[in-house]
Motif scaffolding. Structure first.
Motif: not given
Length: 373
Positions: A44-45, A131, A178
């Motif tokens: 995700t990052s 996020k 997140s």
């Protein structure tokens, strides 16, 4: 896995070619048919999680899977298709074969290509502009669980989509990283940023948790189940009122909530609340409990103001909740604590408890339950 009857398996992050090759060998050795490959390559990052040299091995693993679940970035790498639109997602999924491309980074639409057929799965909640960590892992694990229950692939993907949507609704944050999904059902209500809405949701969740923890609450649950609804101050519309998306149901002597608490989650009790607020704007909550003469007697013993309406006298083309609530309030002479009806053809008799908020309504209901004990 030689001593287990493995119904389904799911892979996650496999960091290099050697590991992927070994996993593929063991999958074949143990003849695992329901393999779900989540080709974890990009976090995700945005960080790369897979050695570039291992991409060809990942394609080989996907080729023996029942289904794979790449996100958009991973699907681009694996298929060679640049993805900007849902049509691009379809092309990539078709190119990979037996694949669902996750669209969380686009329009929250997932695209399944399975046995040459393309199926789109739209999110009920849409894309969250935050996020979120772990959605892809939860999705692939849920697909594997459904396949283990002998669902077919399109059914398994549909169930997984529904499950992940619900977990995303209840997202939470641990520390400063997140946001994460509530896959374990830690929370009962959806997560919102609006403080007024959060207050309503928290109040309902507290009321439901108190009810489900009370050993006498089962005495109150009707055949159709119970719900609690609570509105924002000044609410006029159903989506300004929150409640359980399902109902509280009775299982032996326990009360179990089904669904999650969210705005627009209730219809029946929300309409009772909105009509009641036309007569007293401070009475923003209601709960339905079962009707028995003993419950009505308990209400009298508690000194509650009681009113009723007769479903047989309901005019045609009217809503029972709105008409019945209005008629009962008008005939009470003062705002009632309780409104009941004795049912009708195909309609279960019901008691509605009214109050200022969900916790107050819950307290009244549990006072009734204590007398029934």
């Amino acid at each position: 896995m030689g001593d287990l009857n493995v119904k389904a398996a799911k892979t996650g992050m496999l960091a290099n070619a050697e590991v992927i090759k070994l996993v593929r060998k063991k999958i074949k050795e143990y003849k695992i048919k329901n393999l779900v490959v989540d080709p974890v390559m990009v976090a995700t990052s945005g960080d790369a999680l897979l050695d570039e040299k291992a991409i060809s091995e990942m394609r080989e693993l996907i080729s023996i899977a029942r289904i794979s679940t790449p996100n958009i970035h991973e699907a681009e790498i694996l298929s060679g298709v640049e993805i900007k639109t849902i049509n691009d997602m379809q092309r990539a999924a078709y190119e990979l074969g037996n694949t669902v491309v996750k669209g969380g980074h686009l329009d929250a639409v997932d695209v399944l290509s399975y046995n040459g057929e393309i199926i789109l799965y739209k999110s009920r909640i849409g894309r969250k502009k935050i996020k979120l960590h772990g959605a892809g892992c939860a999705f692939s694990a849920a697909i594997a669980a459904s396949l283990a229950k002998e669902k077919n692939v399109p059914e398994a993907v549909a169930e997984a989509k529904k499950y992940v949507d619900s977990a995303i609704e209840r997202y939470l944050r641990v520390g400063q990283g997140s946001y994460i999904l509530d896959t374990g059902g830690i929370k009962l209500s959806e997560t919102v940023e609006d403080e007024r809405k959060k207050g309503v949701l928290d109040n309902i969740e507290k009321a439901i948790n108190n009810l489900t923890a009370n050993p006498q609450a089962y005495r109150l649950v009707p055949e159709v189940g119970s719900n609690i609804a609570m509105a924002l101050p000044g609410a006029k519309k159903l989506d300004e009122t929150a409640g359980l998306s399902g109902r509280m149901v009775k299982a032996e002597r326990q009360v179990i909530p089904a669904g999650i608490v969210r705005f627009g989650g209730s219809s029946h009790m929300a309409r009772v609340v909105l009509k009641a607020m036309e007569y007293n704007k401070e009475k923003r909550a209601a709960m339905n409990i079962k009707y028995t003469p003993e419950i009505v007697d308990a209400c009298r013993e508690l000194g509650y103001i009681i009113s009723t309406f007769d479903r047989k006298k309901e005019p045609p083309s009217t809503g029972t909740m709105e008409w019945g609530t209005s008629k009962a309030i008008k005939e009470a002479g003062e705002f009632p604590d309780v409104i009941f009806d004795e049912g009708g053809r195909g309609r279960e008799a019901m008691v509605r408890v009214l109050g200022g908020d969900a916790v107050e309504v819950k307290n009244k209901a549990l006072e009734i339950a204590e007398i029934l004990k």
